[in-house]
Design a protein around this motif. Structure first.
Motif, PDB file in Angstrom:
ATOM      1  N   PHE A  61       0.845  -1.189   0.000  1.00  0.00           N
ATOM      2  CA  PHE A  61       0.000   0.000   0.000  1.00  0.00           C
ATOM      3  C   PHE A  61       0.882   1.241   0.000  1.00  0.00           C
ATOM      4  N   ILE A  62       0.283   2.350  -0.395  1.00  0.00           N
ATOM      5  CA  ILE A  62       0.975   3.631  -0.386  1.00  0.00           C
ATOM      6  C   ILE A  62       0.460   4.413   0.806  1.00  0.00           C
ATOM      7  N   GLY A  63       1.352   4.768   1.723  1.00  0.00           N
ATOM      8  CA  GLY A  63       0.984   5.506   2.918  1.00  0.00           C
ATOM      9  C   GLY A  63       0.686   6.962   2.615  1.00  0.00           C
ATOM     10  N   TYR A  64       0.152   7.650   3.602  1.00  0.00           N
ATOM     11  CA  TYR A  64      -0.174   9.064   3.431  1.00  0.00           C
ATOM     12  C   TYR A  64       1.075   9.918   3.232  1.00  0.00           C
ATOM     13  N   ASP A  65       2.243   9.356   3.576  1.00  0.00           N
ATOM     14  CA  ASP A  65       3.503  10.070   3.358  1.00  0.00           C
ATOM     15  C   ASP A  65       4.080   9.771   1.969  1.00  0.00           C
ATOM     16  N   GLN A  66       3.267   9.085   1.116  1.00  0.00           N
ATOM     17  CA  GLN A  66       3.630   8.741  -0.265  1.00  0.00           C
ATOM     18  C   GLN A  66       4.752   7.704  -0.372  1.00  0.00           C
ATOM     19  N   ASN A  67       5.052   6.992   0.694  1.00  0.00           N
ATOM     20  CA  ASN A  67       6.010   5.891   0.652  1.00  0.00           C
ATOM     21  C   ASN A  67       5.254   4.587   0.423  1.00  0.00           C
ATOM     22  N   VAL A  68       5.914   3.635  -0.223  1.00  0.00           N
ATOM     23  CA  VAL A  68       5.321   2.332  -0.489  1.00  0.00           C
ATOM     24  C   VAL A  68       5.709   1.381   0.642  1.00  0.00           C
ATOM     25  N   TYR A  69       4.721   0.691   1.199  1.00  0.00           N
ATOM     26  CA  TYR A  69       4.938  -0.256   2.287  1.00  0.00           C
ATOM     27  C   TYR A  69       4.480  -1.639   1.842  1.00  0.00           C
ATOM     28  N   THR A  70       5.233  -2.660   2.217  1.00  0.00           N
ATOM     29  CA  THR A  70       4.933  -4.039   1.869  1.00  0.00           C
ATOM     30  C   THR A  70       5.056  -4.905   3.119  1.00  0.00           C
ATOM     31  N   PHE A  71       4.142  -5.868   3.248  1.00  0.00           N
ATOM     32  CA  PHE A  71       4.231  -6.798   4.366  1.00  0.00           C
ATOM     33  C   PHE A  71       3.621  -8.140   3.978  1.00  0.00           C
ATOM     34  N   PRO A  72       4.164  -9.232   4.520  1.00  0.00           N
ATOM     35  CA  PRO A  72       3.569 -10.554   4.271  1.00  0.00           C
ATOM     36  C   PRO A  72       2.329 -10.718   5.143  1.00  0.00           C
ATOM     37  N   THR A  73       1.343 -11.412   4.629  1.00  0.00           N
ATOM     38  CA  THR A  73       0.116 -11.627   5.380  1.00  0.00           C
ATOM     39  C   THR A  73      -0.491 -12.972   4.981  1.00  0.00           C
ATOM     40  N   GLU A  74      -1.545 -13.345   5.676  1.00  0.00           N
ATOM     41  CA  GLU A  74      -2.203 -14.629   5.432  1.00  0.00           C
ATOM     42  C   GLU A  74      -3.698 -14.475   5.671  1.00  0.00           C
ATOM     43  N   VAL A  75      -4.508 -15.130   4.846  1.00  0.00           N
ATOM     44  CA  VAL A  75      -5.956 -15.127   5.013  1.00  0.00           C
ATOM     45  C   VAL A  75      -6.293 -16.004   6.212  1.00  0.00           C
ATOM     46  N   THR A  76      -7.024 -15.438   7.184  1.00  0.00           N
ATOM     47  CA  THR A  76      -7.386 -16.200   8.379  1.00  0.00           C
ATOM     48  C   THR A  76      -8.870 -16.517   8.457  1.00  0.00           C
ATOM     49  N   GLY A  77      -9.668 -16.006   7.531  1.00  0.00           N
ATOM     50  CA  GLY A  77     -11.094 -16.314   7.544  1.00  0.00           C
ATOM     51  C   GLY A  77     -11.925 -15.237   6.889  1.00  0.00           C
ATOM     52  N   ARG A  78     -13.248 -15.360   7.080  1.00  0.00           N
ATOM     53  CA  ARG A  78     -14.207 -14.408   6.548  1.00  0.00           C
ATOM     54  C   ARG A  78     -15.197 -14.042   7.636  1.00  0.00           C
ATOM     55  N   GLU A  79     -15.788 -12.844   7.512  1.00  0.00           N
ATOM     56  CA  GLU A  79     -16.810 -12.386   8.457  1.00  0.00           C
ATOM     57  C   GLU A  79     -17.790 -11.490   7.730  1.00  0.00           C
ATOM     58  N   ILE A  80     -18.867 -11.150   8.425  1.00  0.00           N
ATOM     59  CA  ILE A  80     -19.817 -10.156   7.929  1.00  0.00           C
ATOM     60  C   ILE A  80     -19.686  -8.945   8.832  1.00  0.00           C
ATOM     61  N   LYS A  81     -19.331  -7.820   8.285  1.00  0.00           N
ATOM     62  CA  LYS A  81     -19.219  -6.563   9.037  1.00  0.00           C
ATOM     63  C   LYS A  81     -19.990  -5.503   8.243  1.00  0.00           C
ATOM     64  N   GLY A  82     -21.306  -5.720   8.136  1.00  0.00           N
ATOM     65  CA  GLY A  82     -22.109  -4.857   7.300  1.00  0.00           C
ATOM     66  C   GLY A  82     -22.043  -5.290   5.837  1.00  0.00           C
ATOM     67  N   MET A  83     -20.986  -5.995   5.489  1.00  0.00           N
ATOM     68  CA  MET A  83     -20.775  -6.589   4.161  1.00  0.00           C
ATOM     69  C   MET A  83     -19.796  -7.723   4.345  1.00  0.00           C
ATOM     70  N   PRO A  84     -19.722  -8.651   3.415  1.00  0.00           N
ATOM     71  CA  PRO A  84     -18.749  -9.750   3.547  1.00  0.00           C
ATOM     72  C   PRO A  84     -17.318  -9.206   3.459  1.00  0.00           C
ATOM     73  N   VAL A  85     -16.467  -9.635   4.375  1.00  0.00           N
ATOM     74  CA  VAL A  85     -15.078  -9.194   4.390  1.00  0.00           C
ATOM     75  C   VAL A  85     -14.161 -10.399   4.580  1.00  0.00           C
ATOM     76  N   VAL A  86     -12.913 -10.222   4.198  1.00  0.00           N
ATOM     77  CA  VAL A  86     -11.862 -11.227   4.368  1.00  0.00           C
ATOM     78  C   VAL A  86     -10.953 -10.759   5.495  1.00  0.00           C
ATOM     79  N   LYS A  87     -10.583 -11.675   6.377  1.00  0.00           N
ATOM     80  CA  LYS A  87      -9.682 -11.338   7.492  1.00  0.00           C
ATOM     81  C   LYS A  87      -8.264 -11.689   7.118  1.00  0.00           C
ATOM     82  N   LEU A  88      -7.346 -10.731   7.301  1.00  0.00           N
ATOM     83  CA  LEU A  88      -5.923 -10.960   7.081  1.00  0.00           C
ATOM     84  C   LEU A  88      -5.199 -10.829   8.400  1.00  0.00           C
ATOM     85  N   PHE A  89      -4.177 -11.656   8.596  1.00  0.00           N
ATOM     86  CA  PHE A  89      -3.335 -11.590   9.796  1.00  0.00           C
ATOM     87  C   PHE A  89      -2.236 -10.592   9.556  1.00  0.00           C
TER      88      PHE A  89
END
Length: 89
Positions: A61-89
């Motif tokens: 993602f690009i932060g508000y300071d215009q720098n690019v940030y990268t991180f490893p993540t993993e899908v941990t599940g799904r939920e409904i939070k007003g709409m269907p969403v995917v959970k990332l760790f």
């Protein structure tokens, strides 16, 4: 650093192989160790992607300071939070 509404780019697979897929999504909500995202859209097919629990991804993602940030993540599940969403760790 990460805020609701930010756009994330997710990459799966290996960069050297043809199996790599790129997705885009938005952050819906986040806590200290979980990020809830909208269902990702495959950039090649322009269709919603179904990511299985345990799928390892590289998020960028690009932060508000215009720098690019990268991180490893993993899908941990799904939920409904007003709409269907995917959970990332």
């Amino acid at each position: 650093m990460i805020k609701a509404g930010m756009r994330l780019t997710l990459e799966s697979g290996h960069r050297e192989s043809t199996l790599q897929q790129t997705y885009r999504c938005k952050v819906v909500e986040f806590t200290e160790d979980v990020i809830y995202i909208s269902y990702p859209l495959n950039e090649e097919t322009q269709r919603s992607a179904f990511l299985l629990k345990g799928t390892k991804l590289l998020a960028t993602f690009i932060g508000y300071d215009q720098n690019v940030y990268t991180f490893p993540t993993e899908v941990t599940g799904r939920e409904i939070k007003g709409m269907p969403v995917v959970k990332l760790f």
